[in-house]
Motif scaffolding. Structure first.
Motif, PDB file in Angstrom:
ATOM      1  N   ALA A 109      66.843-102.728  13.465  1.00 47.85           N
ATOM      2  CA  ALA A 109      66.898-104.142  13.099  1.00 47.85           C
ATOM      3  C   ALA A 109      65.496-104.731  12.946  1.00 47.85           C
ATOM      4  O   ALA A 109      64.682-104.667  13.866  1.00 47.85           O
ATOM      5  CB  ALA A 109      67.679-104.917  14.144  1.00 47.85           C
ATOM      6  N   GLU A 110      65.224-105.298  11.785  1.00 52.58           N
ATOM      7  CA  GLU A 110      63.935-105.946  11.539  1.00 52.58           C
ATOM      8  C   GLU A 110      63.965-107.416  11.941  1.00 52.58           C
ATOM      9  O   GLU A 110      62.938-107.996  12.257  1.00 52.58           O
ATOM     10  CB  GLU A 110      63.556-105.807  10.064  1.00 52.58           C
ATOM     11  CG  GLU A 110      63.273-104.371   9.648  1.00 52.58           C
ATOM     12  CD  GLU A 110      62.751-104.269   8.227  1.00 52.58           C
ATOM     13  OE1 GLU A 110      62.725-105.309   7.538  1.00 52.58           O
ATOM     14  OE2 GLU A 110      62.372-103.165   7.813  1.00 52.58           O
ATOM     15  N   VAL A 149      80.225-101.665  12.886  1.00 50.99           N
ATOM     16  CA  VAL A 149      79.242-100.732  13.449  1.00 50.99           C
ATOM     17  C   VAL A 149      77.839-101.331  13.344  1.00 50.99           C
ATOM     18  O   VAL A 149      77.357-101.642  12.252  1.00 50.99           O
ATOM     19  CB  VAL A 149      79.307 -99.379  12.725  1.00 50.99           C
ATOM     20  CG1 VAL A 149      78.255 -98.428  13.297  1.00 50.99           C
ATOM     21  CG2 VAL A 149      80.699 -98.774  12.868  1.00 50.99           C
ATOM     22  N   ALA A 150      77.190-101.472  14.489  1.00 56.90           N
ATOM     23  CA  ALA A 150      75.904-102.159  14.539  1.00 56.90           C
ATOM     24  C   ALA A 150      74.827-101.430  13.748  1.00 56.90           C
ATOM     25  O   ALA A 150      74.012-102.057  13.060  1.00 56.90           O
ATOM     26  CB  ALA A 150      75.469-102.324  15.988  1.00 56.90           C
ATOM     27  N   ALA A 151      74.787-100.102  13.839  1.00 54.26           N
ATOM     28  CA  ALA A 151      73.738 -99.348  13.153  1.00 54.26           C
ATOM     29  C   ALA A 151      73.845 -99.476  11.638  1.00 54.26           C
ATOM     30  O   ALA A 151      72.833 -99.465  10.935  1.00 54.26           O
ATOM     31  CB  ALA A 151      73.798 -97.877  13.564  1.00 54.26           C
ATOM     32  N   LEU A 157      69.425-105.335   7.552  1.00 56.32           N
ATOM     33  CA  LEU A 157      68.899-106.596   8.065  1.00 56.32           C
ATOM     34  C   LEU A 157      67.468-106.821   7.579  1.00 56.32           C
ATOM     35  O   LEU A 157      66.637-105.910   7.597  1.00 56.32           O
ATOM     36  CB  LEU A 157      68.929-106.578   9.595  1.00 56.32           C
ATOM     37  CG  LEU A 157      68.988-107.930  10.302  1.00 56.32           C
ATOM     38  CD1 LEU A 157      70.335-108.588  10.072  1.00 56.32           C
ATOM     39  CD2 LEU A 157      68.734-107.746  11.795  1.00 56.32           C
ATOM     40  N   THR A 158      67.177-108.033   7.142  1.00 60.15           N
ATOM     41  CA  THR A 158      65.820-108.397   6.760  1.00 60.15           C
ATOM     42  C   THR A 158      65.152-109.179   7.885  1.00 60.15           C
ATOM     43  O   THR A 158      65.805-109.598   8.839  1.00 60.15           O
ATOM     44  CB  THR A 158      65.825-109.247   5.475  1.00 60.15           C
ATOM     45  OG1 THR A 158      66.567-110.459   5.715  1.00 60.15           O
ATOM     46  CG2 THR A 158      66.483-108.493   4.326  1.00 60.15           C
ATOM     47  N   PRO A 180      67.201-107.184  22.968  1.00 58.57           N
ATOM     48  CA  PRO A 180      67.538-108.358  22.144  1.00 58.57           C
ATOM     49  C   PRO A 180      66.511-109.467  22.324  1.00 58.57           C
ATOM     50  O   PRO A 180      65.958-109.655  23.410  1.00 58.57           O
ATOM     51  CB  PRO A 180      68.903-108.778  22.674  1.00 58.57           C
ATOM     52  CG  PRO A 180      68.912-108.306  24.096  1.00 58.57           C
ATOM     53  CD  PRO A 180      68.074-107.058  24.134  1.00 58.57           C
ATOM     54  N   LYS A 181      66.259-110.207  21.248  1.00 55.90           N
ATOM     55  CA  LYS A 181      65.378-111.366  21.343  1.00 55.90           C
ATOM     56  C   LYS A 181      66.008-112.424  22.240  1.00 55.90           C
ATOM     57  O   LYS A 181      65.328-113.080  23.042  1.00 55.90           O
ATOM     58  CB  LYS A 181      65.128-111.951  19.950  1.00 55.90           C
ATOM     59  CG  LYS A 181      64.228-113.174  19.928  1.00 55.90           C
ATOM     60  CD  LYS A 181      62.819-112.823  20.340  1.00 55.90           C
ATOM     61  CE  LYS A 181      61.888-114.025  20.247  1.00 55.90           C
ATOM     62  NZ  LYS A 181      60.516-113.690  20.693  1.00 55.90           N
ATOM     63  N   ILE A 182      67.329-112.590  22.093  1.00 56.37           N
ATOM     64  CA  ILE A 182      68.094-113.496  22.955  1.00 56.37           C
ATOM     65  C   ILE A 182      69.252-112.715  23.554  1.00 56.37           C
ATOM     66  O   ILE A 182      70.045-112.117  22.814  1.00 56.37           O
ATOM     67  CB  ILE A 182      68.631-114.706  22.172  1.00 56.37           C
ATOM     68  CG1 ILE A 182      67.486-115.510  21.549  1.00 56.37           C
ATOM     69  CG2 ILE A 182      69.481-115.601  23.077  1.00 56.37           C
ATOM     70  CD1 ILE A 182      67.947-116.621  20.620  1.00 56.37           C
ATOM     71  N   ALA A 183      69.341-112.685  24.867  1.00 58.57           N
ATOM     72  CA  ALA A 183      70.451-112.041  25.563  1.00 58.57           C
ATOM     73  C   ALA A 183      71.322-113.119  26.188  1.00 58.57           C
ATOM     74  O   ALA A 183      70.809-114.080  26.769  1.00 58.57           O
ATOM     75  CB  ALA A 183      69.944-111.093  26.639  1.00 58.57           C
ATOM     76  N   ILE A 184      72.638-112.952  26.070  1.00 52.84           N
ATOM     77  CA  ILE A 184      73.579-113.874  26.709  1.00 52.84           C
ATOM     78  C   ILE A 184      74.412-113.090  27.716  1.00 52.84           C
ATOM     79  O   ILE A 184      75.035-112.087  27.369  1.00 52.84           O
ATOM     80  CB  ILE A 184      74.505-114.542  25.684  1.00 52.84           C
ATOM     81  CG1 ILE A 184      73.712-115.396  24.702  1.00 52.84           C
ATOM     82  CG2 ILE A 184      75.559-115.390  26.387  1.00 52.84           C
ATOM     83  CD1 ILE A 184      74.567-116.078  23.649  1.00 52.84           C
TER      84      ILE A 184
END
Length: 449
Positions: A109-110, A149-151, A157-158, A180-184
């Motif tokens: 992920a970019e 599927v996340a991959a 992703l840009t 993650p940049k933000i984790a919940i």
């Protein structure tokens, strides 16, 4: 296609195909890795298997022979395969690292990743975050445990796009550097012990969501959950708490009338159409992530004044002759059903039952005071009948399946009753998925008209 830049392994075993395994295998092959695929249920002539063979994968199907570990440097496993599988036990003895496909997604992920986990509420919160960002003209994609599927998504992703990931404990147990940049972190309660074996293992998997975060990242956490409050003390990220009851200077909170992000009023509670106190917690967490990602108050309010719920999660289906039907098939554990029952005060007919994992249901007793009748089914029908008798519920009916349960519930219902499917159990004794179970409920309801 975005390349994997940080996988220092050449020979990789993909354990379990399905969607995530197939995607991982294709990705690794495209990045020049030597890939061996092992799956118990696949056949040599399956299209998926034949396609991977053409790409250069070695395929072993029908069993998990130990020789598939030979010369392997890394295992990418299907999240559903437990770590006490004999093949994985042997792999751990050989010190072969074991990851899940989420780890690959994190490296691909970019853009910014928003990772969401918890024992309950993941899908609702994931959907809310996605919708709030979209309504705020943000670029966003959704993947993970929500069914995508996340991959695969991460490859497209840009840099200016957000990737919102619903993450299960099964997925998070298999990460190394995922960040993650933000984790919940929504909540923690006893669940999936048949997989994780101990509560400590389960909690450790959930807490992996923030273990690699730095002070450049954010951790949105439930300040009303004492276990989480204690756990996040060791987090290095910027902490953003949420609470349904207490004012928070650096978080999202409600005073019982409105919701605030820090000192900024976002919306009055009476404007929100999604029912249930548990959903209020999900809403607060979603607002935090959305605001940290640049969402506007207008976009957030537009979502909250129209969003009625995720399919199969306390989903309002319809009203028939003043009976209100709710589909909560995703309530596959006791806590989820507690929260569903807490969302209503009017007389309720509870439809419950499913796979017997050895649980008793006495923890539901304080929540069934407004339940006028129960219709129970599946392997746990007898246990739930015992619960109903202990609660002195007059009408307890045994049904063959969900369709039969709907018919029985409607026959004994009155105007203004809630007819609620909230099984408190997994679906696998009678249905392949909770979605299939919920779809049968919806179909059965509509045949009553």
């Amino acid at each position: 296609m975005t390349k994997l830049l940080d996988i220092p392994y050449s020979r990789i075993l993909v354990l379990g195909l399905a969607r995530s395994g197939s995607a991982a295998a294709r990705l690794l092959l495209a990045n020049g890795k030597q890939v061996r695929v092992n799956d118990v249920s696949a056949n040599e002539d399956d299209v998926m298997v034949e396609d991977l063979k053409k790409m250069g994968a070695e395929i072993v199907v029908g069993s998990h022979p130990l020789f598939v570990l030979d010369n392997m440097e890394l295992i990418v496993k299907n999240p559903g395969i437990p770590y006490d599988n004999p093949l994985l036990v042997e792999a751990q003895k050989r010190d072969i690292p074991i990851i899940t496909e989420i780890e690959l997604a994190g490296q691909l992920a970019e853009g910014s990743i928003i990772g969401i986990t918890g024992s309950n509420g993941k899908t609702t919160t994931t959907t809310l975050v996605n919708d709030m960002l979209l309504k705020s003209a943000q670029s966003v994609k959704v993947a993970g445990n929500i069914g995508v599927v996340a991959a695969e998504v991460a490859q497209t992703l840009t840099e200016d796009e957000n990737l919102v990931l619903e993450l299960s404990s099964f997925q998070l147990a298999g990460i190394q550097k995922f960040r993650p940049k933000i984790a919940i972190l929504l909540n923690i309660f006893e669940a999936h012990l048949d997989y994780h074996k101990t509560m400590d293992n389960y909690q450790e998997a959930k807490f992996n969501i923030f273990k690699n975060q730095s002070n450049d990242d954010y951790l949105v956490y439930n300040a009303d959950d004492s276990t989480i409050v204690e756990a996040v003390k060791k987090a290095r990220s910027n902490k953003v708490p949420f609470s349904v009851t207490n004012k928070l200077e650096n978080g999202v909170w409600s005073n019982g009338e409105s919701i605030y992000f820090r000192d900024e009023k976002i919306i009055d509670l009476e404007e929100i159409v999604l029912v249930g106190e548990h959903n209020l917690a999900n809403i607060l967490a979603a607002i935090a992530a959305a605001k940290l990602s640049g969402a506007t108050n207008e976009g957030i309010r537009e979502v909250l004044t129209s969003f009625t719920g995720v399919k199969h999660r306390l989903q309002f289906v319809t009203t028939i002759n003043r009976r209100l039907f709710y589909n909560d098939s995703k309530a596959t554990n006791i806590l989820a059903t507690q929260k569903a029952l807490s969302s209503f005060e009017q007389p309720t007919i509870l439809l419950a039952g499913g796979l017997d994992r050895g649980n008793e249901f006495t923890d539901l007793l304080p929540y069934v005071k407004h339940v006028k009748a129960m219709v129970v089914f599946g392997e746990t029908a007898a246990k739930l009948k015992t619960l109903g008798e202990a609660a002195k519920i007059d009408s307890i009916i045994l049904a063959d399946d969900v369709q039969h349960a709907v018919e029985e519930a409607y026959a004994i219902s009155n105007a203004n009753d809630v007819i609620l499917l909230s099984p408190a159990c997994a679906s696998w004794d009678q249905y392949r998925t909770f979605e299939e179970r919920g779809d049968m409920f919806i179909q059965a309801v509509h045949t009553l008209v």
